[in-house]
Design an enzyme around this catalytic site. Structure first.
Site, short mmCIF file in Angstrom:
data_model
loop_
_atom_site.label_atom_id
_atom_site.label_comp_id
_atom_site.label_asym_id
_atom_site.label_seq_id
_atom_site.Cartn_x
_atom_site.Cartn_y
_atom_site.Cartn_z
N GLY A 156 0.78 -1.14 -0.03
CA GLY A 156 -0.10 0.11 -0.04
C GLY A 156 0.93 1.30 0.07
O GLY A 156 0.52 2.24 -0.63
N TYR A 157 1.71 1.51 0.82
CA TYR A 157 2.75 2.49 0.86
C TYR A 157 3.44 2.55 -0.59
O TYR A 157 3.71 3.73 -0.89
CB TYR A 157 3.90 2.20 1.97
CG TYR A 157 4.79 3.37 2.14
CD1 TYR A 157 4.23 4.44 3.18
CD2 TYR A 157 6.03 3.20 1.55
CE1 TYR A 157 5.18 5.44 3.13
CE2 TYR A 157 6.92 4.53 1.89
CZ TYR A 157 6.60 5.39 2.67
OH TYR A 157 7.49 6.64 2.95
N THR A 158 3.90 1.39 -1.07
CA THR A 158 4.68 1.61 -2.31
C THR A 158 3.70 2.30 -3.46
O THR A 158 4.30 3.07 -4.26
CB THR A 158 5.04 0.17 -2.76
OG1 THR A 158 6.16 -0.20 -1.94
CG2 THR A 158 5.77 0.39 -4.27
N SER A 160 1.22 4.01 -2.89
CA SER A 160 0.67 5.47 -2.77
C SER A 160 1.85 6.34 -2.91
O SER A 160 1.63 7.48 -3.69
CB SER A 160 0.18 5.65 -1.32
OG SER A 160 1.39 5.48 -0.44
N LYS A 161 2.94 6.05 -2.66
CA LYS A 161 4.13 6.84 -2.77
C LYS A 161 4.68 7.06 -4.55
O LYS A 161 4.96 8.13 -4.82
CB LYS A 161 5.14 6.47 -2.15
CG LYS A 161 5.10 6.68 -0.58
CD LYS A 161 4.97 8.25 -0.33
CE LYS A 161 4.86 8.46 1.32
NZ LYS A 161 4.78 10.15 1.66
#
Length: 252
Positions: A156-158, A160-161
Site C-alpha cells: 500500500g505504501y509503495t 501510494s508513494k
C-alpha cells in the site's frame, strides 16, 4: 546569493510537523525566515513550535486527521481563512503499514491510501487553486524511494508513494505556467518513527547500511537544505522533479 534562499515574509504550511522529517523541514524553513503553519494528528507540536519560534518567526498549529475527509476540508478552509496567503505547502504527512502482500488487509490499504494519496491530492488541488489565485507559490511533496522501487511488506505504501510522484508531475505540468513550482523530495532510509522496525532488525539494518554510500541512516536535519532550496527563488526553474535525499542509495 543569500537572497535566493531568503524566505522572510513567506508563510509555509507543513503537514506532519510534530516529528521526524516534517519537524526537520519546518525548522529548516523557519531558519530561512518563513512563518510556519503546522499540522499533525497529535494534540500539539510543542517541540516544533519551540524550535521554530527560536528562529524569530511565528508558528501556528492545527490539529487534524487528514484521513478524515470532512476534517480535512475544514482544516483547509481554516488555514486559508486565517492566513490569507500560503506561499509554500509541504505535503509531508503520511503513514506506513507493514504486512506481506498476500496478507495485506483491505483496512491497511484503505488507511494508507486515504492519508498518503487521497489527502495529498485534495491538499494539492485546494492549495494549488489558492496559489493560482494569488499568482504563484511552491508546493513540495514527500515522496519516497518506494516511488521508484517496490519495497518489501509495504504494498500500500509503495503504491501510494508511486502515485504521489505522479501527482508531482501532473500538477507541475498544469501549474508551471501559472508561477507554481511543484516538486518532490524522496527520502532515503531516515532515522524516524517509520523506520524504527527496520533499524531494530539487525539483518535488515545491516543490509540497508551496506548499500548506502554515505554509510549511515539519514536524519531529519538532512532535509533542511533541500526543502529551503525547493521553497525558495533558487529553484524557480525546477518543476516536476523528485529530489533524492538518500545518501546515495539510488546511485547503487
Amino acid at each position: 546569493m543569500n537572497t535566493l534562499f531568503d524566505l522572510k515574509g513567506k508563510t509555509a504550511l507543513v503537514t506532519g510537523c510534530d516529528t521526524g522529517l516534517g519537524m526537520g523541514m519546518a525548522i529548516g524553513l523557519a531558519s530561512a525566515g518563513a512563518n510556519i503553519v503546522g499540522a499533525s494528528i497529535v494534540d500539539n507540536a510543542n517541540d516544533t513550535a519551540q524550535a521554530v519560534q527560536a528562529k524569530g518567526v511565528s508558528f501556528t498549529y492545527h490539529q487534524v486527521d487528514i484521513g478524515d475527509r470532512s476534517a480535512l476540508y475544514q482544516f483547509i478552509a481554516d488555514v486559508i481563512s486565517q492566513h490569507k496567503k500560503i506561499d509554500i505547502v509541504v505535503n509531508n504527512a503520511g503513514i506506513i503499514m507493514r504486512k506481506p502482500a498476500a496478507e495485506h488487509p483491505d483496512e491497511y490499504w484503505d488507511k494508507v491510501m486515504s492519508i498518503n494519496l487521497d489527502a495529498q491530492f485534495i491538499l494539492g488541488r485546494e492549495f494549488g487553486r489558492h496559489m493560482i489565485e494569488q499568482g504563484g507559490g511552491k508546493m513540495i511533496f514527500t515522496c519516497s524511494l518506494l516511488s521508484f522501487q517496490g519495497g518489501i511488506n509495504v504494498p500500500g505504501y509503495t503504491a501510494s508513494k508511486s502515485a504521489v510522484a505522479g501527482l508531482v508531475r501532473a500538477f507541475a505540468n498544469e501549474w508551471g505556467s501559472k508561477g507554481i513550482c511543484v516538486n518532490g523530495i524522496a527520502p532515503g532510509y531516515i532515522a524516524t518513527n517509520n523506520t524504527q522496525a527496520l533499524r531494530e532488525d539487525p539483518e535488515r539494518s545491516k543490509s540497508i547500511l551496506d548499500r548506502i554510500p554515505a554509510g549511515r541512516w539519514g536524519v531529519p536535519e538532512d532535509f533542511m537544505g533541500p526543502v529551503v532550496f525547493l521553497a525558495s527563488d533558487a529553484s524557480n526553474y525546477v518543476n516536476g522533479t523528485v529530489l533524492f535525499v538518500d545518501g546515495g542509495w539510488m546511485a547503487r
